[in-house]
Design an enzyme around this catalytic site. Structure first.
Site: not given
Length: 488
Positions: A285, A288, A316, A351, A369, A392
């Protein structure tokens, strides 16, 4: 005859609001020069993204804590507002500083500011040194075997783990020799914190901004959360995550400190030792976060343009009412609404739930998004210029190494799997507190009598679902098919 005092050295603080493991401050402490410490609130330099409201609240607390820690060492934190080039040059002129030191930032917009400051100082004959402190590896140094930047996380993680171990954290400096008489703007004049209404009241019960709060949070996680992390980290009803993200975001703790402390847990007494899987998952993590900055360094428009250009053609929907319902936690899907209400109340969200609510916005509602990324930027205390857009885009399917767009979370099943007793939902949606666990994630299927007994009236005390999951899923797949058609 006494020797003249050497010219001062200026430490420019930014997203590194700590005194331990601070290479720039350590360099100043060992320079033999008087030390000036400066923080610049820069909302004016071109290309910089102003902090969101929740982040500004956090910044105020973090600056107070930093000022206190520096005062204990004999120096005052100088606070100035304005374009960084102008402010840093002005403080150098006021103090006669011969050198300016800072810890590097790694998003392109702030890097451009840093380069402009360095160029302006060079014209004055003032030396500059910068240090790697906010990431374990500089994005410019991480490359695939083919010499290109990484775009897939697993190879990036392997590369990171194959590198020499991260350096040991640096201790905090002892007493420093400061420079007096410098004007500093009152923190209150910056308007970082809310007045009436005080929407940050719920933040204070949960968070302690500053280095001491970061170290306490890390210690508590190592003692109580790391063991079992690999299996429990997806449970929002359990205290199984570190909640270090805002502390890392503002540099109140460094990744070197976090990495070293977690690695040291492998040597804990056997009875208290987390498993290797727990430690490896937690370090992944941390990696990341590194990967997200790697992406941003090579894709400066990560927050505004799809990493995969084919998503530029995605159809969208413009749906202000749907967006507002999502923001308020009024979608009719309890796990989604609990997450959005947790966000508003605490400035943070678990998360796993972040993934669920993001998937709902992008795929159930077909809302861009970027709308979600902007909302998170304003409402998260850990809103990060790399993690936020990278995550995202990962959920939306448009990012690097992204989850495929056709992976559409069923919010009912996600709730039942990760909040099986409904404890998380009930904590954040008190109106559903008396709904049985078997129906807590789908109250719209409950018998009317049971809902009445639980004090729930759909459409009044809790909303009907905005969309039907099956129909929304089919609509999302149809939308995906339209951009696939353009690729043929």
């Amino acid at each position: 005859m006494t020797a003249p005092s050497p010219a001062p050295i200026l430490v420019w603080f930014r997203d590194d609001l700590r005194v331990s493991d601070h290479p720039a401050l350590a360099a100043a402490a060992t320079s033999g020069r008087p030390v000036v410490v400066l923080y610049v609130l820069d909302d004016d330099s071109p290309g910089l993204r102003p902090l969101g409201a929740a982040s500004r609240w956090w910044l105020a607390g973090s600056l107070r804590a930093l000022a206190a820690a520096l005062a204990e060492r004999g120096v005052d934190l100088v606070r100035r507002r304005g374009p960084a080039v102008r402010v840093v040059e002005a403080v150098v002129a006021e103090t006669g500083a011969a050198e300016v030191v800072w810890n590097r930032r790694h998003d392109p917009a702030t890097d451009a500011v840093d380069r402009a400051v360095a160029a302006a100082l060079a014209r004055r004959g003032v030396g500059v040194r910068s240090f790697l402190a906010s990431l374990l590896v500089d994005p410019a140094e991480a490359r695939t075997k083919g010499g290109t930047p990484f775009s897939v996380f697993t190879p990036f993680l392997r590369h990171l783990l194959a590198r020499p171990a991260p350096r040991a954290p640096l201790p905090a400096p002892g007493p420093l020799r400061g420079v007096g008489g410098l004007a500093s703007e009152p923190l209150e004049s910056w308007g970082l914190e809310p007045k009436a209404p005080d929407w940050a009241a719920g933040f204070r019960a949960l968070w302690t901004p500053g280095e001491a709060g970061a170290q306490a949070r890390l210690a508590a996680f190592l003692d109580n959360g790391l063991a079992g992390y690999a299996t429990l980290r997806d449970r929002p009803d359990r205290p199984a995550t570190s909640r270090l993200s805002p502390h890392l975001r503002f540099g109140e703790i460094s990744p070197f400190q976090v990495w070293a402390a977690a690695s040291l847990a492998r040597e804990a007494p056997r009875g208290a030792r987390p498993s290797g899987a727990d430690i490896d998952k937690f370090l992944a993590e941390v990696a990341w976060r590194e990967f997200s900055y790697h992406l941003l360094a090579h894709h400066p428009e990560l927050a505004t343009r799809s990493f995969q250009p084919r998503f530029d053609a995605f159809p969208w929907r413009d749906d202000p009412a749907g967006l507002r319902a999502w923001q308020r936690g009024e979608t009719g899907y309890p796990i989604v609404d609990a997450g959005m209400r947790e966000l508003w109340r605490t400035g943070w969200m678990h998360n796993r739930v972040r993934m669920v609510v993001a998937s709902f916005l992008v795929k159930h509602l077909l809302i861009d998004w970027r709308e979600g990324e902007r909302w998170f930027w304003d409402t998260l205390v850990d809103a990060d210029p790399a993690n936020n857009p990278a995550s995202w885009q990962w959920v939306a399917g448009s990012g690097a190494d992204a989850a495929p767009y056709f992976r559409i979370f069923n919010p009912v099943l996600q709730g039942e799997k990760f909040d099986p007793d409904g404890a998380y939902v009930k904590e954040n949606i008190p109106a559903l507190a008396d709904v049985p666990a078997s129906l807590i994630h789908k109250p719209f299927t409950a018998p009317p009598l049971l809902l009445r007994q639980a004090g729930v009236t759909l459409g009044e005390t809790y909303p009907h679902p905005l969309v039907d999951h099956a129909k929304a899923r089919a609509r999302a797949l149809d939308a995906l098919a339209t951009i696939k058609a353009t690729e043929r």
